[in-house]
Design a protein around this motif. Structure first.
Motif, PDB file in Angstrom:
ATOM      1  N   ASN A 124       0.735  -1.260  -0.090  1.00  0.00           N
ATOM      2  CA  ASN A 124      -0.216  -0.225  -0.122  1.00  0.00           C
ATOM      3  C   ASN A 124       0.899   1.257   0.050  1.00  0.00           C
ATOM      4  OD1 ASN A 124      -2.004   2.063   0.518  1.00  0.00           O
ATOM      5  ND2 ASN A 124      -2.653   1.084   2.305  1.00  0.00           N
ATOM      6  N   ASP A 125       0.999   2.126  -1.155  1.00  0.00           N
ATOM      7  CA  ASP A 125       1.704   3.201  -1.171  1.00  0.00           C
ATOM      8  C   ASP A 125       1.341   4.500  -0.728  1.00  0.00           C
ATOM      9  OD1 ASP A 125       3.659   1.578  -2.515  1.00  0.00           O
ATOM     10  OD2 ASP A 125       2.943   2.303  -4.451  1.00  0.00           O
ATOM     11  N   THR A 126       0.027   4.180  -0.032  1.00  0.00           N
ATOM     12  CA  THR A 126      -0.765   5.778   0.664  1.00  0.00           C
ATOM     13  C   THR A 126       0.071   6.029   1.932  1.00  0.00           C
ATOM     14  OG1 THR A 126      -2.857   4.868  -0.414  1.00  0.00           O
ATOM     15  CG2 THR A 126      -2.800   6.461   1.531  1.00  0.00           C
ATOM     16  N   ILE A 127       0.247   7.358   1.759  1.00  0.00           N
ATOM     17  CA  ILE A 127       0.905   7.987   2.900  1.00  0.00           C
ATOM     18  C   ILE A 127      -0.198   8.775   4.155  1.00  0.00           C
ATOM     19  CG2 ILE A 127       2.651   9.630   3.802  1.00  0.00           C
ATOM     20  CD1 ILE A 127       3.573   7.318   2.090  1.00  0.00           C
ATOM     21  N   TYR A 128      -0.014   8.547   5.069  1.00  0.00           N
ATOM     22  CA  TYR A 128      -1.021   8.920   6.150  1.00  0.00           C
ATOM     23  C   TYR A 128      -0.390  10.127   7.062  1.00  0.00           C
ATOM     24  CZ  TYR A 128      -3.476   5.034   4.555  1.00  0.00           C
ATOM     25  OH  TYR A 128      -4.182   3.867   3.594  1.00  0.00           O
ATOM     26  N   ALA A 129      -1.172  10.879   7.514  1.00  0.00           N
ATOM     27  CA  ALA A 129      -0.959  12.145   8.530  1.00  0.00           C
ATOM     28  C   ALA A 129      -0.465  11.329   9.764  1.00  0.00           C
ATOM     29  CB  ALA A 129      -1.850  13.055   8.616  1.00  0.00           C
ATOM     30  N   THR A 130       0.575  11.632  10.501  1.00  0.00           N
ATOM     31  CA  THR A 130       0.842  11.064  11.808  1.00  0.00           C
ATOM     32  C   THR A 130       0.428  11.837  13.157  1.00  0.00           C
ATOM     33  OG1 THR A 130       3.015  12.191  11.760  1.00  0.00           O
ATOM     34  CG2 THR A 130       3.142   9.896  10.857  1.00  0.00           C
ATOM     35  N   LYS A 157       4.791  10.733  -5.128  1.00  0.00           N
ATOM     36  CA  LYS A 157       4.398  10.556  -6.408  1.00  0.00           C
ATOM     37  C   LYS A 157       3.247  11.895  -6.772  1.00  0.00           C
ATOM     38  CE  LYS A 157       2.293   7.387  -9.630  1.00  0.00           C
ATOM     39  NZ  LYS A 157       1.898   6.213 -10.039  1.00  0.00           N
ATOM     40  N   ARG A 158       2.412  11.670  -5.510  1.00  0.00           N
ATOM     41  CA  ARG A 158       1.232  12.674  -5.750  1.00  0.00           C
ATOM     42  C   ARG A 158       0.696  12.927  -4.310  1.00  0.00           C
ATOM     43  NH1 ARG A 158      -2.644   9.540  -8.672  1.00  0.00           N
ATOM     44  NH2 ARG A 158      -3.319   8.493  -6.596  1.00  0.00           N
ATOM     45  N   THR A 159       0.232  13.897  -4.140  1.00  0.00           N
ATOM     46  CA  THR A 159      -0.457  14.691  -2.859  1.00  0.00           C
ATOM     47  C   THR A 159      -2.021  14.681  -2.990  1.00  0.00           C
ATOM     48  OG1 THR A 159      -0.298  17.018  -3.197  1.00  0.00           O
ATOM     49  CG2 THR A 159       1.520  15.844  -2.363  1.00  0.00           C
ATOM     50  N   PHE A 160      -2.357  14.613  -1.948  1.00  0.00           N
ATOM     51  CA  PHE A 160      -3.847  14.728  -1.726  1.00  0.00           C
ATOM     52  C   PHE A 160      -4.451  16.057  -1.107  1.00  0.00           C
ATOM     53  CE2 PHE A 160      -3.844   9.816  -1.173  1.00  0.00           C
ATOM     54  CZ  PHE A 160      -3.892   9.603  -2.460  1.00  0.00           C
ATOM     55  N   ILE A 169      -5.195  13.218  12.117  1.00  0.00           N
ATOM     56  CA  ILE A 169      -4.373  12.021  12.281  1.00  0.00           C
ATOM     57  C   ILE A 169      -4.861  10.804  11.550  1.00  0.00           C
ATOM     58  CG2 ILE A 169      -5.521  11.239  14.353  1.00  0.00           C
ATOM     59  CD1 ILE A 169      -2.512  10.053  15.256  1.00  0.00           C
ATOM     60  N   GLY A 170      -4.206  10.051  10.559  1.00  0.00           N
ATOM     61  CA  GLY A 170      -4.785   9.004   9.978  1.00  0.00           C
ATOM     62  C   GLY A 170      -5.230   9.403   8.498  1.00  0.00           C
ATOM     63  N   ASP A 171      -5.209  10.862   8.175  1.00  0.00           N
ATOM     64  CA  ASP A 171      -5.878  11.214   6.725  1.00  0.00           C
ATOM     65  C   ASP A 171      -4.815  11.023   5.713  1.00  0.00           C
ATOM     66  OD1 ASP A 171      -8.078  12.497   7.908  1.00  0.00           O
ATOM     67  OD2 ASP A 171      -7.131  14.655   7.696  1.00  0.00           O
ATOM     68  N   PRO A 172      -5.120  10.266   4.669  1.00  0.00           N
ATOM     69  CA  PRO A 172      -4.388   9.898   3.640  1.00  0.00           C
ATOM     70  C   PRO A 172      -4.008  11.307   2.983  1.00  0.00           C
ATOM     71  CG  PRO A 172      -6.576   9.053   3.024  1.00  0.00           C
ATOM     72  CD  PRO A 172      -6.528   9.775   4.295  1.00  0.00           C
ATOM     73  N   ILE A 173      -2.711  11.588   2.752  1.00  0.00           N
ATOM     74  CA  ILE A 173      -2.247  12.871   2.320  1.00  0.00           C
ATOM     75  C   ILE A 173      -1.136  12.803   0.898  1.00  0.00           C
ATOM     76  CG2 ILE A 173      -2.094  13.892   4.533  1.00  0.00           C
ATOM     77  CD1 ILE A 173       0.979  13.131   4.755  1.00  0.00           C
ATOM     78  N   GLY A 174      -1.043  11.417   0.753  1.00  0.00           N
ATOM     79  CA  GLY A 174      -0.302  11.293  -0.406  1.00  0.00           C
ATOM     80  C   GLY A 174       0.251   9.827  -1.010  1.00  0.00           C
TER      81      GLY A 174
END
Length: 192
Positions: free
Chosen positions: A95-101, A135-138, A148-153
Motif C-alpha cells: 500500500n503506497d498511501t501515506i497517512y498523516a501521523t 508521487k502525488r499529494t491529496f 491523524i490518519g488522513d491519507p495525504i499522498g
C-alpha cells in the motif's frame, strides 16, 4: 470518509510493538524527550493525537516497521559520501498511501531536488513532520486542517532517490529527531 471508517483505518495504522520487542522498549534514557512530552500531557489525553504518534504507512506486519535507511550518519546511496540522514526511509509494502501521523495544519506542498515532491505539516508543541519523495499529494490548500490518519499522498521516487520510498522526518522546535520512536508513541501511551 465516514467517522467510523477513519477510526477503523487509524486503528489499523497503529503498530503493536517496536521491532518485535516489548512495546515499553521506547522507555529508555535515549528517549527522555519523548517521556518529557508524555509527562506534560494528562494521562491518555487526546492531545497525544496532536504530536506525531503513529506510522505514516500501513505495514503488513506491525511487529516490525520496515526501514530501508535509518536516522543519523550513513553512506549516501547516490553520492557514496558520509552524510547525516535527517529522517528514516520507509520502502513500499503493498500500500503506497501515506497517512498523516498527527493532527496539524498543512505548512507546504512543494518540490525540491533533494526530497522531491514533499509535504510539511505543522503540529502543536513545536512539532513539524515532512513526507518526501512523493508521487502525488491529496492536499494542497495552505493552512488546511489535517487529521491523524488522513491519507495525504502516494509514495514515489521524486527528487534524488534510488527507488520508491517515503522519506519521513520529525522536527521539534527546528531540531530533527529520530522519527522511529514517534511511529510507536500512541501504543506506548495507552497503558496496560
Amino acid at each position: 470518509m465516514k467517522k467510523w471508517a477513519r477510526i477503523s483505518l487509524f486503528l489499523q495504522l497503529l503498530p503493536i510493538s517496536l521491532w518485535g520487542q516489548n512495546p515499553h522498549a521506547l522507555y529508555t534514557a535515549g528517549n527522555k524527550e519523548i517521556l518529557d512530552i508524555i509527562a506534560q500531557l494528562p494521562a491518555r489525553a487526546p492531545q497525544i493525537l496532536d504530536i506525531p504518534c503513529i506510522s505514516p504507512v500501513q505495514q503488513p506486519n506491525f511487529d516490525r516497521l520496515r526501514i530501508s535507511s535509518g536516522y543519523g550518519l550513513r553512506i549516501h546511496p547516490i553520492t557514496q559520501k558520509i552524510h547525516r540522514h535527517s529522517g528514516i526511509d520507509i520502502p513500499p509494502s503493498g500500500n503506497d498511501t501515506i497517512y498523516a501521523t498527527a493532527n496539524g495544519i498543512l505548512d507546504t506542498v512543494a518540490y525540491n531536488d533533494l526530497i522531491g515532491l514533499h509535504i510539511k505539516i505543522r503540529h502543536k508543541y513545536g512539532f513539524k513532520t515532512t513526507y518526501g519523495h512523493l508521487k502525488r499529494t491529496f492536499i494542497r490548500t495552505p493552512h488546511q486542517k489535517i487529521h491523524i490518519g488522513d491519507p495525504i499522498g502516494i509514495m514515489g521516487t521524486s527528487g534524488r532517490s534510488t527507488g520508491k520510498h517515503l522519506h519521513y522526518t520529525v522536527q521539534r522546535n527546528g531540531q530533527t529527531l529520530s522519527p522511529l520512536p514517534y511511529c510507536y508513541l500512541f501504543i506506548n501511551t495507552r497503558g496496560p
